[in-house]
Design an enzyme around this catalytic site. Structure first.
Site, PDB file in Angstrom:
ATOM      1  N   SER A  27      -9.033  -3.084  -2.246  1.00 22.50           N
ATOM      2  CA  SER A  27      -8.449  -1.422  -1.704  1.00 22.50           C
ATOM      3  C   SER A  27      -9.016  -1.124   0.068  1.00 22.50           C
ATOM      4  CB  SER A  27      -9.868  -0.998  -2.933  1.00 22.50           C
ATOM      5  OG  SER A  27      -9.224   0.383  -3.363  1.00 22.50           O
TER       6      SER A  27
ATOM      7  N   ASP B  19      -1.348  -3.759 -11.008  1.00 23.21           N
ATOM      8  CA  ASP B  19      -1.844  -2.703 -10.353  1.00 23.21           C
ATOM      9  C   ASP B  19      -0.948  -1.543  -9.579  1.00 23.21           C
ATOM     10  OD1 ASP B  19      -2.970  -1.239  -8.084  1.00 23.21           O
ATOM     11  OD2 ASP B  19      -3.513  -2.670  -7.238  1.00 23.21           O
TER      12      ASP B  19
ATOM     13  N   HIS C 275      -5.707  -2.181 -10.915  1.00 25.98           N
ATOM     14  CA  HIS C 275      -5.378  -2.195  -9.590  1.00 25.98           C
ATOM     15  C   HIS C 275      -7.081  -3.065  -9.691  1.00 25.98           C
ATOM     16  CE1 HIS C 275      -6.638  -1.190  -5.607  1.00 25.98           C
ATOM     17  NE2 HIS C 275      -7.779  -0.333  -5.530  1.00 25.98           N
TER      18      HIS C 275
END
Lengths: 384, 214
Positions: free
Chosen positions: A159, A324, A357
């Site tokens: 991320s 995601d 995610h």
């Protein structure tokens, strides 16, 4: 609501202080600059087994040990430790609280200083200069130099951590043997900026935010920050994951009564929001979400992402997760293609997962095998 | 295996025979891209035994995961969509083994291979093999052999060709055939080097090394 919540526990985090400070992309200079970090494993004599792990937006440096603030296990304990894919018997793992954070590195909650580094007796708050992902990376580089590490065996992160990894590889290619940007993108998309803005507006709209000066009377904008966390948390999950975990189940009832019904998913999100405000500073949240929004690696290279990596000797491993939608596979694939265009050595997998995610933080054996294998391959190449 | 070349004896036993033959063609230290690399057997072999800078593309995610877990530079992707992103002349060799017949645009894939590589190595199952001809002639049905073992409605092999077809394409596109050979059912080099027509009848697999002319 806010008055009832105790202020943050003051914890003395392990840190390094750079008295000369550091200039930022925005032109301001942070004097001095504190970088909080944790290490796991042992640095070998040749200093060739160091691995930097970069944390995500609301992560911290407590990678593989309980957080001193929440008491919860380290955020990547599932894969960092003796005999695990990121094996602390072999590698010296370093994790740094990002610049602008609230876990010991200089950020909005730190004491404001003037250009000479003199304390002004109040926190930075909203006067904290806007930092960038590249500033975060430069701060990590200062720590790297102080630790006497010439080259990271690998820089790994998911991320926002993945954004830092890409920035590391682009800014300091000679200092990164292997790079693993996970579930991320080379820029923050309009949709992602939009979600961040909802969160920021929730904070700004909380009367307890007090124009960012909530620290003056010990308040925190708990309601706004909790809503920001709730919105963000939805983006970290997938529709399938929410259905699997909660479906349409009600808390404490079997059927709708049209009275005080609470869906389990509501109760879950409220819990996520309320625990978050006890550990995270609102102004830090504003600063770091903005840093993510500003991130656009191609823009730093005249719009050509491949140019950011041209001629690089760094080996790359990218992984995305099929469900995601915050950092979808298409974003990772775009980065892979730019790396191919730059002639870089790249591995890339899309892991089949319904966890959204957040999958990069969770139990995903294929991902862990691939990441561990990539790191072993890099270590072999480095002769470790 | 008396007629197998000496230098392929160390090859991992589980490596496909056509891959062993391809491995022989790659010089030490070469930079290559293996398209449709499966679990990376060829890449791993060339990296270890020939110090090659070997990379791969594979469409099957389970195979990619296996290859990456073994520390190999393999990406999930496919020949039709991903080759366009590589720079001109980035590789010494670009390998496409047993995949040409399964891509959407074989002609474009060959063009891309010879754009990004100095040499292209292509292997494919020969649709001109006598067994296929015989079965089609006698039964009037699509062939069902060890190599062509999927029914027509679900085979991934949408662009089968014969050795003669492939040579005609190379001529039309102006590619130089630097080497070629046909392999029989047991994977042994077939002795029909001088007769393309015999190779087209008895060769089960074909292997070509191409380069651009001019």
């Amino acid at each position: 609501m806010s008055q009832a919540i105790a202020p943050f526990p003051e914890v003395d985090h392990q840190h390094a202080v750079f008295a000369d400070g550091m200039p930022l992309d925005c032109g301001a200079v942070l004097v001095p600059m504190t970088v909080a970090y944790r290490t796991y494993g042992t640095l070998n004599a040749a200093k060739t087994n160091a691995v930097l792990v970069c944390h995500a937006l609301t992560g911290d440096q407590y990678l593989a040990e309980p957080s001193p603030v929440t008491g919860k296990p380290g955020w990547w304990e599932s894969i960092v430790g003796p005999g695990k894919p990121l094996d602390t018997d072999r590698y010296f793992m370093v994790c740094v609280n990002v610049l602008g954070g609230c876990m010991g590195s200089t950020g909005p909650r730190s004491e404001m200083t003037d250009a000479q580094g003199r304390g002004l007796g109040r926190p930075w708050g909203t006067d904290f200069p806007q930092v960038t992902i590249r500033d975060m990376v430069r701060a990590q580089k200062r720590l790297m130099d102080q630790l006497g590490i010439g080259r990271w065996l690998a820089v790994i992160g998911g991320s926002m951590g993945g954004m830092q990894v890409l920035e590391w590889a682009a800014t300091y290619p000679d200092h990164v043997l292997a790079a693993a940007p996970i579930a991320c993108a080379a820029h923050h998309s309009a949709q992602n900026i939009a979600f961040h803005e909802v969160g920021r507006q929730a904070i700004h709209g909380d009367p307890d935010w007090a124009g960012g000066r909530y620290w003056e009377d010990g308040r925190i904008p708990a309601r706004g920050l909790a809503v920001a966390r709730m919105v963000a948390h939805i983006t970290y999950l997938s529709e399938q994951a929410l259905t699997r975990k909660f479906g349409r189940r009600l808390r404490g009832a079997n059927a709708l009564t049209f009275l005080e019904d609470v869906f389990e998913v509501e109760s879950y999100l409220r819990h996520q929001g309320s625990t978050f405000v006890r550990r995270f500073d609102a102004n830090s949240y504003l600063t770091i979400t903005r840093a993510m929004d500003f991130f656009d690696l191609a823009a730093e290279h005249e719009g050509d992402l491949a140019a950011a990596f041209r001629g690089t000797a760094t080996r790359f491993f990218l992984a995305s997760f099929s469900s995601d939608w915050l950092f979808p596979t298409s974003e990772s694939r775009a980065t892979v293609r730019a790396l191919n265009a730059a002639g870089a050595s790249v591995s890339f997998v899309e892991i089949a997962s319904d966890k959204g995610h957040d999958a990069f933080l969770l139990e995903e054996p294929d991902f862990h095998a691939a990441l561990g294998g990539f790191l072993r391959g890099a270590a072999e190449k480095a002769g470790i | 295996m008396p007629d197998a070349p000496q230098d392929i004896r160390y090859v991992a036993k589980n490596m496909r025979l056509d891959l062993r033959l391809i491995a022989e063609m790659i010089p030490r230290g070469a930079k290559l891209l293996d398209i449709g690399c499966g679990d990376g057997a060829l890449i791993e072999h060339l990296t270890r035994e020939k110090q090659a800078d070997a990379r791969g593309i594979e469409i099957d995610m389970a195979e990619v995961t296996k290859a990456v877990s073994a520390g190999l530079a393999v990406i999930h992707g496919d020949a039709d969509n991903d080759l366009a992103f590589y720079p001109d002349g980035g590789f010494d060799f670009v390998v496409l083994s047993r995949t040409l017949q399964a891509v959407e645009k074989p002609r474009e894939v060959l063009r891309q291979m010879l754009r990004i590589g100095r040499h292209a190595i292509v292997s494919f199952p020969n649709f001109g093999h006598w067994q296929l001809r015989w079965r089609l002639l006698t039964r009037g049905r699509m062939p069902d052999t060890d190599t062509w073992n999927r029914p027509w409605y679900e085979t991934p092999n949408i662009h089968p060709c014969t050795i003669l077809d492939f040579m005609a394409l190379c001529e039309m596109e102006g590619y130089r055939v630097e080497k070629w050979l046909a392999v029989d059912e047991r994977g042994l080099k077939a002795p029909w080097r001088r007769s393309v027509r015999m190779a087209n009848l008895f060769g089960e697999q074909a292997l070509f090394q191409l380069s651009r002319t001019g």
